[in-house]
Write a protein that holds these residues in place. Structure first.
Motif, short mmCIF file in Angstrom:
data_model
loop_
_atom_site.label_atom_id
_atom_site.label_comp_id
_atom_site.label_asym_id
_atom_site.label_seq_id
_atom_site.Cartn_x
_atom_site.Cartn_y
_atom_site.Cartn_z
N ASP A 400 1.42 6.41 -8.91
CA ASP A 400 1.09 7.84 -9.02
C ASP A 400 0.24 8.30 -7.84
N ASP A 401 -0.53 7.40 -7.27
CA ASP A 401 -1.32 7.75 -6.09
C ASP A 401 -0.51 7.60 -4.80
N ALA A 402 0.31 6.57 -4.73
CA ALA A 402 1.14 6.32 -3.55
C ALA A 402 2.54 5.96 -4.05
N PRO A 403 3.41 6.94 -4.24
CA PRO A 403 4.72 6.67 -4.83
C PRO A 403 5.60 5.81 -3.92
N ARG A 404 6.56 5.21 -4.53
CA ARG A 404 7.53 4.40 -3.81
C ARG A 404 8.53 5.31 -3.10
N MET A 405 8.81 5.03 -1.83
CA MET A 405 9.75 5.82 -1.04
C MET A 405 11.12 5.15 -1.09
N ARG A 406 12.07 5.82 -1.74
CA ARG A 406 13.43 5.31 -1.87
C ARG A 406 14.36 6.19 -1.03
N GLY A 450 8.87 20.23 -5.85
CA GLY A 450 7.93 20.21 -6.97
C GLY A 450 6.71 21.07 -6.74
N PRO A 451 5.97 21.33 -7.81
CA PRO A 451 4.80 22.22 -7.69
C PRO A 451 3.65 21.63 -6.91
N GLY A 452 3.49 20.32 -6.91
CA GLY A 452 2.39 19.70 -6.20
C GLY A 452 2.79 18.34 -5.69
N ALA A 453 2.38 18.02 -4.49
CA ALA A 453 2.77 16.75 -3.89
C ALA A 453 2.03 15.60 -4.55
N ILE A 454 2.76 14.58 -4.96
CA ILE A 454 2.13 13.39 -5.52
C ILE A 454 1.99 12.31 -4.45
N ALA A 455 2.54 12.58 -3.27
CA ALA A 455 2.55 11.54 -2.24
C ALA A 455 1.28 11.61 -1.41
N SER A 456 0.65 10.47 -1.25
CA SER A 456 -0.48 10.38 -0.34
C SER A 456 0.04 10.19 1.07
N PRO A 457 -0.77 10.39 2.10
CA PRO A 457 -0.30 10.17 3.47
C PRO A 457 0.21 8.74 3.65
#
Length: 460
Positions: A400-406, A450-457
């Motif tokens: 949830d803090d750093a999602p998996r990039m697929r 989406g309404p808000g980004a869940i991805a961290s840098p």
């Protein structure tokens, strides 16, 4: 005071002329381009269940969120009977027609039918009787534009009837297959006699004529609409690609729920204009270069995941030998490289002449912090070495803090002949889709749904 009031009276008429919002007429509506992701289980082309997730809508200037753009109540990208082209590496592999839309976990998704690509029609053949001459020329397949359609299946039959039995000769002239006409006979006319053919000038409009209008309501069967869209054909509302009425397909497939492990993904594009295909696959001048680049990126991925094998301890100095047999023994005792689970290696040419852009995704086994995920985006330098442009590393306990990039695929989201990398950002309880552009040795994030980004840098 009088001077101030006079100045105010002068300004008010000028300000009253500004309407506050400039609206465009129907003719000036922008040509939009929608990008989505088709998700399905089962076989390609014959899925057991499927759904289309809207990602972006390009309105001619900016990328809009496809899940909320012009929602009335469903978004424009999921309007009834919008047709999407399914693409793999830029090549069209099928069509998907939206038949209904609904919400899953608060997000709009579309349901419909996967259709194969239409087969090319065979070349028209000349059906006139032998020995007869074409009054407009003897070449029925010339490039000269005409206002009629030649070589109907029923024309020769009707013409022969007139030549055989009409004493006045008028019936034979009316059924001449090469005579210019401004209408097209219906399918029922081809089986009728000459008297019926003479009254076919008032037949229905040509069903093969391209149209952007919706299908008639009587053709929709067994389709459960989640929300009716009575105003989706408003003149000022942009439109996407529409399917042909004769190719509606079957009923809506069962709804795909959740994220099953056997789920597949494919890029889907809908555009009001027909555009040429742009393939994204990269062709290596030397096939050995691909294997070399892949091996180097795998080493970088293992190091990022902490899978670099620990070399065996060196033997004591007194027991060291330098014979070829001893060297071969030490090499054989070295542990093999750690495996990469679900490894995916893709190479793209995102613009003509731009060179190779490589993407590698993989993960390790385990649970929680033991299961790690890595995504690499890289390019080769002038010396044939891998230069990492983007590196994302996370684990199952911090998704949830750093999602998996697929990686889904490359796609031209803005119709500018340049491809972007489309990733799914999958967290533990939510997910989004993101577009990344690779340009001049850098990777820039263009859009996140989406309404808000869940991805961290990203890490790099």
């Amino acid at each position: 005071m009088l001077m101030a009031v006079a100045a105010l009276l002068v300004v008010l008429p000028a300000g009253a002329q500004y309407p506050g919002q400039v609206t465009k007429s129907g003719q000036d509506a922008p040509t939009v381009r929608a990008v989505g992701v088709l998700e399905w289980t089962g076989e390609e082309g014959h899925p057991k269940a499927s759904r289309l997730v809207p990602v972006t809508v390009f309105d001619g200037q900016d990328l809009q969120d496809g899940g909320i753009y012009l929602a009335r109540p469903a978004p424009l990208a999921l309007s009834n009977e919008v047709e999407y082209e399914l693409k793999q590496d830029g090549k069209t592999v099928g069509l998907f027609d939206i038949n209904s839309a609904g919400q899953e976990q608060g997000s709009w998704v579309g349901f419909g039918v996967w259709k194969p690509l239409p087969k090319s029609k065979p070349a028209a053949t000349k059906t006139a009787q032998s020995g007869s001459k074409d009054v407009w020329g003897d070449d029925t397949q010339s490039d000269r534009p005409t206002l009629h359609r030649k070589a109907h299946s029923g024309d020769a039959k009707d013409a022969g009837a007139g030549d055989r039995g009409d004493s006045s000769g008028s019936a034979g002239q009316a059924a001449d297959p090469d005579r210019p006409t401004l209408h097209k006979k219906t399918s029922s006319d081809s089986n009728s006699d000459a008297s019926t053919a003479s009254t076919s000038s008032s037949s229905a409009p040509d069903p093969d004529r391209p149209t952007l209008s919706k299908k008639s309501a009587k053709k929709v069967e067994d389709v459960g609409y989640v929300e009716s869209l009575p105003d989706s054909t408003a003149s000022d509302r942009p439109r996407l690609m529409r399917g042909k009425p004769a190719e509606q397909g079957g009923a809506v497939l069962p709804t795909l729920m959740g994220l099953p492990p056997d789920m597949h993904q494919s890029v889907a594009v809908s555009d009001a204009k027909n555009r040429p295909e742009h393939l994204w696959s990269y062709s290596w001048s030397n096939p050995d270069d691909e294997a070399k680049m892949k091996a180097e990126m795998e080493d970088i991925a293992r190091k990022a995941l902490g899978l670099t094998p620990i070399p065996p301890p060196a033997p004591p100095a007194s027991k060291r030998t330098t014979t070829p047999a001893s060297r071969k023994t030490r090499l054989a005792s070295a542990p093999p490289p750690a495996p990469l689970v679900d490894e995916q290696f893709r190479v793209f040419e995102l613009a003509y002449g731009s060179g190779a852009t490589m993407v590698l995704t993989a993960h390790t086994d385990g649970q929680g912090t033991q299961q790690k995920f890595v995504t690499l985006v890289a390019q080769p330098d002038l010396y044939g070495k891998v230069v990492v442009l983007l590196k994302s590393v996370t684990d199952a306990a911090h998704l949830d803090d750093a999602p998996r990039m697929r990686l889904v695929d490359a796609v031209d989201a803005m119709a500018d002949n340049r491809g972007e990398l489309l990733f799914e950002l999958r967290g533990a309880t939510q997910r989004q889709f993101a577009l990344y552009r690779v340009l001049r040795g850098q990777v820039n994030k263009l859009f996140v749904s989406g309404p808000g980004a869940i991805a961290s840098p990203v890490n790099e």
